[in-house]
Design a protein around this motif. Structure first.
Motif, PDB file in Angstrom:
ATOM      1  N   ASP A   1      31.651   3.049 -55.438  1.00  0.00           N
ATOM      2  CA  ASP A   1      30.358   3.393 -56.022  1.00  0.00           C
ATOM      3  C   ASP A   1      29.638   2.133 -56.494  1.00  0.00           C
ATOM      4  O   ASP A   1      28.427   1.974 -56.275  1.00  0.00           O
TER       5      ASP A   1
ATOM      6  N   ALA B   1      28.102   0.348 -53.574  1.00  0.00           N
ATOM      7  CA  ALA B   1      26.865   0.991 -53.120  1.00  0.00           C
ATOM      8  C   ALA B   1      25.690   0.620 -54.013  1.00  0.00           C
ATOM      9  O   ALA B   1      24.591   0.311 -53.528  1.00  0.00           O
TER      10      ALA B   1
ATOM     11  N   TYR C   1      21.275   1.135 -46.379  1.00  0.00           N
ATOM     12  CA  TYR C   1      22.377   1.889 -45.778  1.00  0.00           C
ATOM     13  C   TYR C   1      23.660   1.094 -45.940  1.00  0.00           C
ATOM     14  O   TYR C   1      23.676  -0.134 -45.782  1.00  0.00           O
TER      15      TYR C   1
ATOM     16  N   GLU D   1      28.070   1.469 -44.971  1.00  0.00           N
ATOM     17  CA  GLU D   1      28.986   2.220 -44.110  1.00  0.00           C
ATOM     18  C   GLU D   1      30.414   1.725 -44.294  1.00  0.00           C
ATOM     19  O   GLU D   1      30.655   0.555 -44.581  1.00  0.00           O
TER      20      GLU D   1
ATOM     21  N   ALA E   1      36.339   7.907 -51.196  1.00  0.00           N
ATOM     22  CA  ALA E   1      35.027   7.628 -50.612  1.00  0.00           C
ATOM     23  C   ALA E   1      34.051   8.765 -50.896  1.00  0.00           C
ATOM     24  O   ALA E   1      32.877   8.531 -51.235  1.00  0.00           O
ATOM     25  N   TYR E   2      34.524   9.992 -50.776  1.00  0.00           N
ATOM     26  CA  TYR E   2      33.644  11.147 -50.999  1.00  0.00           C
ATOM     27  C   TYR E   2      33.213  11.221 -52.464  1.00  0.00           C
ATOM     28  O   TYR E   2      32.049  11.510 -52.762  1.00  0.00           O
TER      29      TYR E   2
ATOM     30  N   TYR F   1      29.995   8.756 -50.503  1.00  0.00           N
ATOM     31  CA  TYR F   1      29.902   8.369 -49.096  1.00  0.00           C
ATOM     32  C   TYR F   1      30.128   9.624 -48.267  1.00  0.00           C
ATOM     33  O   TYR F   1      31.152  10.295 -48.410  1.00  0.00           O
TER      34      TYR F   1
ATOM     35  N   VAL G   1      31.998   6.939 -42.777  1.00  0.00           N
ATOM     36  CA  VAL G   1      31.315   7.504 -43.941  1.00  0.00           C
ATOM     37  C   VAL G   1      30.190   6.555 -44.333  1.00  0.00           C
ATOM     38  O   VAL G   1      30.273   5.346 -44.125  1.00  0.00           O
ATOM     39  N   SER G   2      29.129   7.115 -44.898  1.00  0.00           N
ATOM     40  CA  SER G   2      27.962   6.278 -45.186  1.00  0.00           C
ATOM     41  C   SER G   2      27.195   6.798 -46.389  1.00  0.00           C
ATOM     42  O   SER G   2      27.320   7.964 -46.781  1.00  0.00           O
ATOM     43  N   ARG G   3      26.410   5.896 -46.963  1.00  0.00           N
ATOM     44  CA  ARG G   3      25.426   6.248 -47.988  1.00  0.00           C
ATOM     45  C   ARG G   3      24.093   5.629 -47.605  1.00  0.00           C
ATOM     46  O   ARG G   3      24.045   4.503 -47.091  1.00  0.00           O
TER      47      ARG G   3
END
Length: 398
Positions: A298, A301, A311, A313, A327-328, A332, A355-357
């Motif tokens: 976090d 990010a 973005y 990843e 990650a979740y 992400y 996984v991405s944000r």
């Protein structure tokens, strides 16, 4: 280059076209193709740098530029790059470019198919090929579909050219790759949806879904990170920790770190690749003394968002439900599923999630989304709602 590994002449779109491996002397002409199509806005370095193109052409063990030349003497009219990862028997396909007046007749598809056949059947250096396609029009998706690629995910706001664009993940799997694939992933429950989409597409087995996991929660006190954007220092530190086997989650082919985020308390170093005119960030691995990593991810990010990225990843092992949950929890979102991606030491090929944000508005109103990609987009948006909207309804958003 003394010997061309591939050269043939075909009639495409009513013209005689020579398909051949590029020579170093072609670098300026390839760059001119990108300049004409993208007008200096191609997001990767080779699209604007002749020296990078020459270095790729000069290293046939790592790369092959396949070019199309008008046999009537009109120069190069198309090109495509195949990057090779010998350790994982994998190729990444990128940089496909064809002049508009030569697109009739499927020259782009021909280049892709010919390079694919060379890598899998002639040179036999790859069991898996992948790339990403833009969603601004039907053409890119149609080209890879005709070559036998599967759409296995979608990445909102993953690249900026004229403006932020979404990308598809496109994967070509040989029969050998699927035979060697390690079966039965272990999934944290929110990852099951996207796996099931890929399972139905490819005829995969059911996964083991882990549901008895204690919830994780982001702490209010954030990990403070310092940024170092010196590529040489980032690469040296990454290499040192890799030799000491202190890097976690470090599988990310075709990328090398060009920046590092270091925790001010000394507890972690996170290695990044920044690209795409600064709008994309990939997490290539981390050295961490923390017991779990959701707060660290976090913090990464937030740090890259503050630096202007749109973005970020991360690749996540499909058999490691612990890092999936971390990650979740760090928001992400499972965006794509890549079967048989990594060739492990025991000879099996392991699956990975991407996984991405994203930190910008997600707008698909002008995007071209294929029938194959639509389930992945719907899965993404369900996760987005669960992570970013539902907490507001419950009143527990931070």
């Amino acid at each position: 280059m003394s010997v061309e590994r591939l050269r043939e002449t075909r009639r495409i779109g009513g013209r005689r076209i020579v398909l051949r491996e590029a020579r170093r002397t072609d670098a300026a002409a390839i760059a001119a193709l990108f300049s004409r199509i993208y007008k200096g806005k191609y997001p990767l370095e080779f699209g604007n740098n002749v020296a990078v193109l020459k270095s790729e052409i000069a290293d046939p063990s790592r790369a092959m530029w396949l070019v199309a030349q008008d046999a009537a003497g009109r120069g190069l009219v198309g090109a495509i790059l195949f990057l090779c990862d010998a350790q994982n028997r994998m190729c990444k396909v990128l940089g496909g470019v064809v002049l508009p007046e030569y697109r009739r007749g499927g020259l782009g598809t021909t280049l892709l198919k010919r390079g694919l056949r060379f890598m899998t059947r002639q040179a036999r250096v790859a069991d898996v090929l992948y790339g990403t396609t833009r969603t601004v029009s039907e053409g890119p998706s149609k080209m890879v579909a005709e070559a036998g690629f599967h759409k296995l995910g979608i990445f909102p706001n993953a690249v900026q050219i004229e403006e932020l664009e979404h990308l598809n993940l496109d994967v070509y799997l040989t029969d050998r790759a699927l035979r060697l694939r390690r079966r039965t992933p272990y999934l944290y429950a929110p990852f099951a949806s996207i796996y099931d989409i890929a399972r139905r597409q490819l005829g995969l087995e059911r996964a083991h879904v882990v549901t008895q996991r204690d919830p994780l929660k982001l702490t209010k006190k954030k990990i403070m990170l310092s940024y170092d954007g010196d590529p040489a220092r980032a690469a040296a530190l990454f290499g040192r920790y890799s030799e000491q086997k202190r890097i976690s989650n470090s599988f990310f082919p075709f990328h090398s770190p060009n920046a590092v985020l270091s925790a001010q308390d000394g507890g972690a170093d996170v290695f990044l690749w920044n690209g795409g005119v600064g709008k994309q960030t990939m997490i290539l691995g981390f050295r961490s003394d923390y017991a779990s990593h959701h707060d660290l991810l976090d913090a990464v990010a937030l740090a890259v968002q503050n630096s202007g990225a749109a973005y970020v990843e991360l690749l996540v092992d499909a058999y490691d439900y612990v890092i999936q949950q971390e990650a979740y929890t760090a928001k992400y979102i499972p965006s794509a599923y890549f079967p048989a991606m990594r060739l492990a030491g025991d000879g099996h090929r392991d699956d990975y999630f991407v996984v991405s944000r994203t930190f910008r508005i997600i707008d698909f109103t002008s995007a071209y989304v294929t029938r194959e990609s639509l389930p992945y987009l719907r899965s993404y948006m369900r996760s987005y709602e669960a992570l970013y909207i539902e907490p507001l309804k419950r009143g527990d958003a931070r």
